[in-house]
Design a protein around this motif. Structure first.
Motif, short mmCIF file in Angstrom:
data_model
loop_
_atom_site.label_atom_id
_atom_site.label_comp_id
_atom_site.label_asym_id
_atom_site.label_seq_id
_atom_site.Cartn_x
_atom_site.Cartn_y
_atom_site.Cartn_z
N GLY A 117 0.82 -1.20 0.00
CA GLY A 117 0.00 0.00 0.00
C GLY A 117 0.86 1.26 0.00
O GLY A 117 0.55 2.24 -0.63
N LYS A 118 1.96 1.19 0.73
CA LYS A 118 2.83 2.37 0.82
C LYS A 118 4.29 1.95 0.79
O LYS A 118 4.59 0.75 0.89
N GLY A 119 5.16 2.94 0.64
CA GLY A 119 6.60 2.66 0.60
C GLY A 119 7.14 2.39 2.00
O GLY A 119 6.46 2.64 2.99
N GLY A 122 9.29 -2.63 3.07
CA GLY A 122 10.26 -3.69 2.78
C GLY A 122 9.92 -4.50 1.53
O GLY A 122 10.45 -5.59 1.33
N LYS A 123 9.10 -3.90 0.67
CA LYS A 123 8.69 -4.59 -0.54
C LYS A 123 9.89 -4.92 -1.44
O LYS A 123 10.02 -6.05 -1.91
N SER A 124 10.77 -3.93 -1.65
CA SER A 124 11.92 -4.16 -2.53
C SER A 124 12.91 -5.13 -1.89
O SER A 124 13.48 -5.98 -2.57
N THR A 125 13.09 -4.99 -0.59
CA THR A 125 14.00 -5.91 0.12
C THR A 125 13.51 -7.34 -0.06
O THR A 125 14.29 -8.25 -0.37
N LEU A 126 12.20 -7.55 0.12
CA LEU A 126 11.67 -8.91 0.00
C LEU A 126 11.68 -9.38 -1.44
O LEU A 126 12.05 -10.54 -1.71
N PHE A 151 13.29 3.35 -7.91
CA PHE A 151 14.03 2.08 -8.00
C PHE A 151 15.06 1.95 -6.90
O PHE A 151 15.71 2.90 -6.53
N SER A 152 15.17 0.74 -6.33
CA SER A 152 16.18 0.57 -5.29
C SER A 152 16.93 -0.74 -5.46
O SER A 152 17.88 -1.01 -4.72
N ILE A 153 16.51 -1.56 -6.43
CA ILE A 153 17.13 -2.88 -6.54
C ILE A 153 18.63 -2.84 -6.87
O ILE A 153 19.41 -3.58 -6.27
N GLU A 278 3.86 -10.45 6.11
CA GLU A 278 3.96 -9.39 7.11
C GLU A 278 5.44 -9.18 7.38
O GLU A 278 6.13 -10.10 7.83
N ASN A 279 5.92 -8.00 7.06
CA ASN A 279 7.35 -7.71 7.27
C ASN A 279 7.51 -6.85 8.52
O ASN A 279 6.58 -6.18 8.94
N MET A 280 8.68 -6.91 9.10
CA MET A 280 9.00 -6.18 10.34
C MET A 280 8.01 -6.58 11.44
O MET A 280 7.54 -5.75 12.21
N ASP A 319 20.49 -5.87 11.15
CA ASP A 319 21.49 -5.51 10.14
C ASP A 319 20.91 -4.97 8.85
O ASP A 319 21.64 -4.44 8.03
N THR A 320 19.59 -5.14 8.63
CA THR A 320 19.07 -4.84 7.30
C THR A 320 19.50 -3.48 6.81
O THR A 320 20.01 -3.33 5.71
N ASN A 321 19.29 -2.47 7.65
CA ASN A 321 19.57 -1.13 7.17
C ASN A 321 21.02 -0.93 6.76
O ASN A 321 21.30 -0.42 5.70
N ALA A 324 22.22 -4.61 4.30
CA ALA A 324 21.41 -4.92 3.13
C ALA A 324 21.31 -3.73 2.20
O ALA A 324 21.37 -3.87 0.98
N ASP A 325 21.14 -2.54 2.76
CA ASP A 325 21.00 -1.37 1.89
C ASP A 325 22.31 -1.05 1.20
O ASP A 325 22.37 -0.21 0.32
N ASP A 326 23.34 -1.73 1.60
CA ASP A 326 24.64 -1.47 1.02
C ASP A 326 25.06 -2.58 0.08
O ASP A 326 26.24 -2.75 -0.21
P1 ADP Z 1 9.87 -0.53 0.10
O1 ADP Z 1 10.30 -1.24 -1.13
O2 ADP Z 1 8.59 -1.05 0.66
O3 ADP Z 1 9.84 0.97 -0.03
P2 ADP Z 1 12.45 -1.23 1.22
O4 ADP Z 1 12.62 -2.64 0.84
O5 ADP Z 1 13.21 -0.20 0.45
O6 ADP Z 1 10.91 -0.83 1.27
O7 ADP Z 1 12.76 -1.14 2.76
C1 ADP Z 1 12.69 0.09 3.48
C2 ADP Z 1 13.77 0.09 4.58
O8 ADP Z 1 13.45 -0.90 5.55
C3 ADP Z 1 15.15 -0.27 4.05
O9 ADP Z 1 16.09 0.52 4.72
C4 ADP Z 1 15.30 -1.73 4.42
O10 ADP Z 1 16.64 -2.13 4.61
C5 ADP Z 1 14.53 -1.81 5.71
N1 ADP Z 1 13.94 -3.14 5.97
C6 ADP Z 1 13.16 -3.89 5.15
N2 ADP Z 1 12.81 -5.04 5.73
C7 ADP Z 1 13.37 -5.05 6.96
C8 ADP Z 1 13.40 -5.97 8.07
N3 ADP Z 1 12.74 -7.12 8.04
N4 ADP Z 1 14.13 -5.60 9.16
C9 ADP Z 1 14.78 -4.42 9.22
N5 ADP Z 1 14.81 -3.52 8.25
C10 ADP Z 1 14.10 -3.82 7.12
#
Ligand code: ADP
Length: 375
Positions: A117-119, A122-126, A151-153, A278-280, A319-321, A324-326
């Motif tokens: 529904g919104k940004g 964690g949609k892109s992460t998953l 885009f974030s992939i 369900e994320n987070m 560690d995700t932030n 994973a973001d790196d």
């Molecule tokens: P979206 O695609 O929904 O906008 P992202 O995948 O970009 O969301 O995630 C948004 C932020 O949340 C990112 O910094 C990502 O690393 C973090 N994140 C996503 N899933 C988790 C999780 N399960 N635990 C901690 N951080 C998460």
């Protein structure tokens, strides 16, 4: 729209992989009745004991039982008579000749769009981890970043490469391990050009990425949708009739409310809903204690509202932030964390619910023959 029209709409998302068309347009659905929570179907196959039969039956049952008011599906298989067989072959041949396939995605490819529904949920992460996970299981997989603006992939995968075009002027996906990746972020590094190009692509972005990309022969295509219910989501069912949707939400009730809109849109466009992630969901300490940092109930409420399964509940990762973001996706990290474990489970659930389509045939390699004929 009558109940049987609705069922036929859903049945038209089931393909006969061999004949390359959906079972409704090929005239294989002879009768549909809906009594209580049971749907009864008369299905005509070219040959009654065709090896494709169980696959088509399973797919019909799976698609229809995704609907809220359907619990059982009874399929009565009848063999086509000579007249029907000639008609269906003629239709399949005509389709092949017209090259009716609107995109470069094979009807045998499983297409899973991941929406929210919104940004920030964690949609892109998953999407990234699911695509990588399927690829690591040995399935040929593509990952399409349909979030044209946000885009974030490339960042999540740490890709700095660029997409090239082949001799046929088709874009060739960037290959990360064995995963084929397409994203606007991989088109050009020059921000001005990128912006202009993105402007041009605005309405046609998804179409471009489905028709002008050399995806090749893939088992799964994972699509990271932009958040919300915009044009791209709307174009999905038109361009990819085999697409199915997973909705990602967080436990907050606010997130669940906006996620409802996405599920509603999918229902209205007859896109099958595969389930909810369900994320987070919670944070788990080293000692196994769990804390519901973002509240609880969002995923369950959404799943209940649409009679959908919960495919996974993914905990918050420490560690995700940072990592994973790196550019190191969670499932590729060495450390075993509760988040990594739950994502791995989620990938197995998806592969089990939606196994790749096996390329068995009934009457020889008809589809291939027709493809040849069409040339
Ligand atoms: P979206 O695609 O929904 O906008 P992202 O995948 O970009 O969301 O995630 C948004 C932020 O949340 C990112 O910094 C990502 O690393 C973090 N994140 C996503 N899933 C988790 C999780 N399960 N635990 C901690 N951080 C998460």
């Amino acid at each position: 729209m009558t109940q049987s029209d609705i069922l036929l709409k859903h049945l038209s998302t089931v393909f006969d992989p061999e004949l390359g068309g959906n079972i409704v347009e090929l005239g294989m659905v002879k009768k549909v009745d809906h009594e209580g929570s049971t749907v009864k179907i008369d299905l005509a196959l070219t040959i009654a004991d065709c090896p494709m039969r169980s696959q088509i039956e399973k797919e019909i049952t799976r698609k229809l039982t995704l609907l809220e008011n359907v619990e059982t599906v009874e399929i009565n298989v009848v063999a086509m008579d000579q007249k029907d067989r000639t008609a269906v072959m003629e239709k399949a041949r005509k389709k092949a000749r017209e090259n009716a396939q609107p995109t470069k995605i094979d009807p045998r490819t499983r297409v899973i769009a991941i929406g929210s529904g919104k940004g920030g949920v964690g949609k892109s992460t998953l999407s990234t981890n699911i695509a990588l996970g399927l690829s690591k299981k040995g399935f040929k997989t593509g990952l399409l970043d349909a979030d044209i603006w946000g885009f974030s992939i490339p960042r999540l995968l740490g890709i700095k490469g660029r997409i090239e075009a082949n001799e046929d002027k088709l874009m060739v996906p960037f290959v990360y391990d064995d995963l084929k990746v397409i994203s606007t972020g991989l088109i050009t590094s020059d921000e001005d050009t990128a912006l202009m190009w993105r402007g041009l692509m605005l309405s046609k972005a998804l179409e471009q990425f489905l028709t002008n990309v050399e995806w090749g022969d893939i088992d799964y295509l994972i699509i990271d949708l932009p958040p919300g219910t915009g044009d791209i989501q709307m174009a999905l069912s038109r361009l990819l009739p085999q697409a199915e949707l997973i909705v990602v939400t967080t436990p907050q009730l606010m997130a669940q409310k906006v996620a409802t809109r996405v599920a509603d849109m999918a229902k209205r466009s007859f896109i099958p809903l595969l389930g909810v992630i369900e994320n987070m969901s919670y944070f788990e300490t080293n000692t196994g204690d769990k804390f519901n940092i973002f509240g609880q109930g969002g995923g369950d409420a959404l799943a209940e509202q649409f009679a959908l399964p919960i495919l996974g509940k993914i905990p918050i990762s420490e560690d995700t932030n940072d990592i994973a973001d790196d550019g190191t996706p969670l499932i590729l990290q060495e450390k075993n964390t509760p988040t990594k474990t739950e994502i791995e489970k989620l990938i197995s659930v998806i592969a089990e619910k939606l196994p790749p389509i096996v390329d068995e045939t009934c009457t020889g390699r008809l589809a291939k023959v027709f493809e040849e004929l069409a040339k």
